[in-house]
Write a protein that holds these residues in place. Structure first.
Motif, PDB file in Angstrom:
ATOM      1  N   PRO A   1       0.803  -1.230   0.000  1.00 47.28           N
ATOM      2  CA  PRO A   1       0.000   0.000   0.000  1.00 47.28           C
ATOM      3  C   PRO A   1       0.839   1.284   0.000  1.00 47.28           C
ATOM      4  N   VAL A   2       2.023   1.232   0.585  1.00 45.25           N
ATOM      5  CA  VAL A   2       2.899   2.411   0.590  1.00 45.25           C
ATOM      6  C   VAL A   2       3.381   2.692  -0.831  1.00 45.25           C
ATOM      7  N   ILE A   3       3.796   1.653  -1.534  1.00 47.95           N
ATOM      8  CA  ILE A   3       4.242   1.816  -2.920  1.00 47.95           C
ATOM      9  C   ILE A   3       3.065   2.217  -3.801  1.00 47.95           C
ATOM     10  N   ASP A   4       1.900   1.574  -3.588  1.00 48.77           N
ATOM     11  CA  ASP A   4       0.693   1.921  -4.348  1.00 48.77           C
ATOM     12  C   ASP A   4       0.373   3.410  -4.241  1.00 48.77           C
ATOM     13  N   ALA A   5       0.585   3.978  -3.059  1.00 47.44           N
ATOM     14  CA  ALA A   5       0.273   5.385  -2.811  1.00 47.44           C
ATOM     15  C   ALA A   5       1.279   6.332  -3.463  1.00 47.44           C
ATOM     16  N   GLY A   6       2.440   5.812  -3.860  1.00 52.30           N
ATOM     17  CA  GLY A   6       3.468   6.668  -4.444  1.00 52.30           C
ATOM     18  C   GLY A   6       4.574   7.026  -3.481  1.00 52.30           C
ATOM     19  N   GLY A   7       4.680   6.280  -2.387  1.00 46.90           N
ATOM     20  CA  GLY A   7       5.765   6.506  -1.439  1.00 46.90           C
ATOM     21  C   GLY A   7       5.262   6.807  -0.047  1.00 46.90           C
TER      22      GLY A   7
END
Length: 173
Positions: A151-157
């Motif tokens: 989810p952190v990567i999905d959000a863009g960082g």
């Protein structure tokens, strides 16, 4: 290949490029993996004159991203158009930088895929099923779940994730 270090991913001479500037971000991507040795096993990751790669999935061996702590390494790969790196293991700081920048999904596998796949083979990474599929053979390879990092990567960082979760206030410009 194993032990692909951050200087091979993006040599120090290109660290003057500022990824927050869109034109420099794109240019940074054009230099991704330029530090790999030229030999019969290496295909240019980004073709001469291009800004993006033809390879959205990178396959590595052990200890991918070792070397310095430069955040430019995953940023350069993401700027080049890559979305996923599948490797047996990662240098801890590279793995963390992939997540914190939101540029790449660093996925681990127990199989040394760099010995089983060749450059240009069509593969798919299914993040929900945690498998990589080789379309030439139909063979599936198990991948380790990325867990809470997804989810952190999905959000863009990390910062965008924190904003979306209400951990950081968004200030209107």
């Amino acid at each position: 290949m194993q032990n692909i270090d951050t200087d091979q991913i993006i040599p120090a001479e290109y660290l003057t490029l500022v990824p927050s500037k869109p034109d420099e971000y794109e240019k940074l991507g054009s230099y991704a993996l330029i530090g790999l040795p030229d030999d019969q096993y290496h295909t240019k990751f980004v073709k001469e004159g291009a800004l993006k790669t033809e390879y959205p999935i990178i396959i590595g061996g052990e200890n991918f991203g070792c070397g310095s702590s430069r955040e430019h390494a995953p940023v350069a790969l993401g700027a080049a158009g890559s979305q996923v790196v599948v490797s047996q293991s990662y240098a801890r700081i590279f793995f963390r930088n992939c997540i914190s920048t939101g540029e790449l999904y660093p996925v681990e596998t127990d199989v040394r895929l760099c010995d089983e796949l060749t450059t240009g083979q069509e593969v798919t990474v299914d993040m929900e099923k945690d498998v990589l599929v080789n379309h030439a053979t139909g063979k599936e390879y198990s991948l380790k779940p990325i867990g809470e990092a997804g989810p952190v990567i999905d959000a863009g960082g990390i910062f965008e994730f924190a904003r979306r979760q209400g951990m950081i206030k968004t200030v209107a410009a």
